[in-house]
Design an enzyme around this catalytic site. Structure first.
Site, short mmCIF file in Angstrom:
data_model
loop_
_atom_site.label_atom_id
_atom_site.label_comp_id
_atom_site.label_asym_id
_atom_site.label_seq_id
_atom_site.Cartn_x
_atom_site.Cartn_y
_atom_site.Cartn_z
N LYS A 100 -7.44 1.25 -2.59
CA LYS A 100 -8.19 0.96 -1.36
C LYS A 100 -8.98 2.21 -1.03
O LYS A 100 -8.43 3.30 -0.97
CB LYS A 100 -7.24 0.62 -0.23
CG LYS A 100 -7.92 0.42 1.12
CD LYS A 100 -6.88 0.18 2.19
CE LYS A 100 -7.50 0.22 3.56
NZ LYS A 100 -6.47 0.11 4.61
N CYS A 125 -7.51 5.42 4.39
CA CYS A 125 -7.10 5.70 5.76
C CYS A 125 -7.72 7.01 6.24
O CYS A 125 -7.44 8.07 5.68
CB CYS A 125 -5.59 5.75 5.87
SG CYS A 125 -5.04 5.96 7.58
N GLN A 131 0.84 -1.19 0.00
CA GLN A 131 0.00 0.00 0.00
C GLN A 131 0.88 1.25 0.00
O GLN A 131 1.72 1.40 0.89
CB GLN A 131 -0.85 0.06 1.26
CG GLN A 131 -1.96 -0.93 1.34
CD GLN A 131 -2.81 -0.62 2.55
OE1 GLN A 131 -3.69 0.23 2.49
NE2 GLN A 131 -2.52 -1.30 3.65
#
Length: 135
Positions: free
Chosen positions: A109, A69, A39
């Site tokens: 993501k 995040c 990531q």
């Protein structure tokens, strides 16, 4: 199943590599950990592409741009993580640059939304825009 790394900041890898420092502290993994995804955090297409090349050379199976995040430490510094969802065109451009730089899959993501941008229409537009970048 896949194993994912913690998020690694693109500038950290590039700076360390250019300074001749060992990037293994961020990138090392054992052979038994395949398939493994690295990531990356960042928001600049050029530096993410350069970091993706390092990741690919290190032997990763996939590279992922972290847009999920929610941490203030991450989202508040340089547009990393979930705050990038507010800029889908920028994410698209990052994915495009990364995809052109490497042969391994590039993924994103994400969350279903961020802040007040959490409708199904927003998510659909975000995914559609980012997919234009090649993931």
């Amino acid at each position: 199943s896949q194993l994912w790394t913690e998020m690694v900041v693109d500038h950290t890898l590039i700076f360390s590599h250019k300074e001749g420092r060992d990037v293994g502290a961020w990138l090392d993994f054992a052979k038994c950990e395949h398939p493994i995804v690295c990531q990356l955090g960042g928001s600049d297409p050029a530096t993410l592409a350069e970091a993706a090349k390092l990741v690919e050379r290190w032997g990763y199976d996939e590279v992922n741009l972290n847009c999920g995040c929610p941490s203030d430490r991450v989202a508040g510094k340089g547009e990393f993580g979930a705050s990038l969802m507010k800029r889908p065109e920028s994410v698209r451009d990052c994915v495009h640059a990364m995809s052109r730089a490497v042969q391994i899959p590039v993924t994103v993501k994400t969350r279903l939304g961020v802040d007040d941008l959490d409708s199904a229409d927003f998510t659909k537009r975000f995914v559609s825009t980012v997919a234009q970048g090649g993931c």
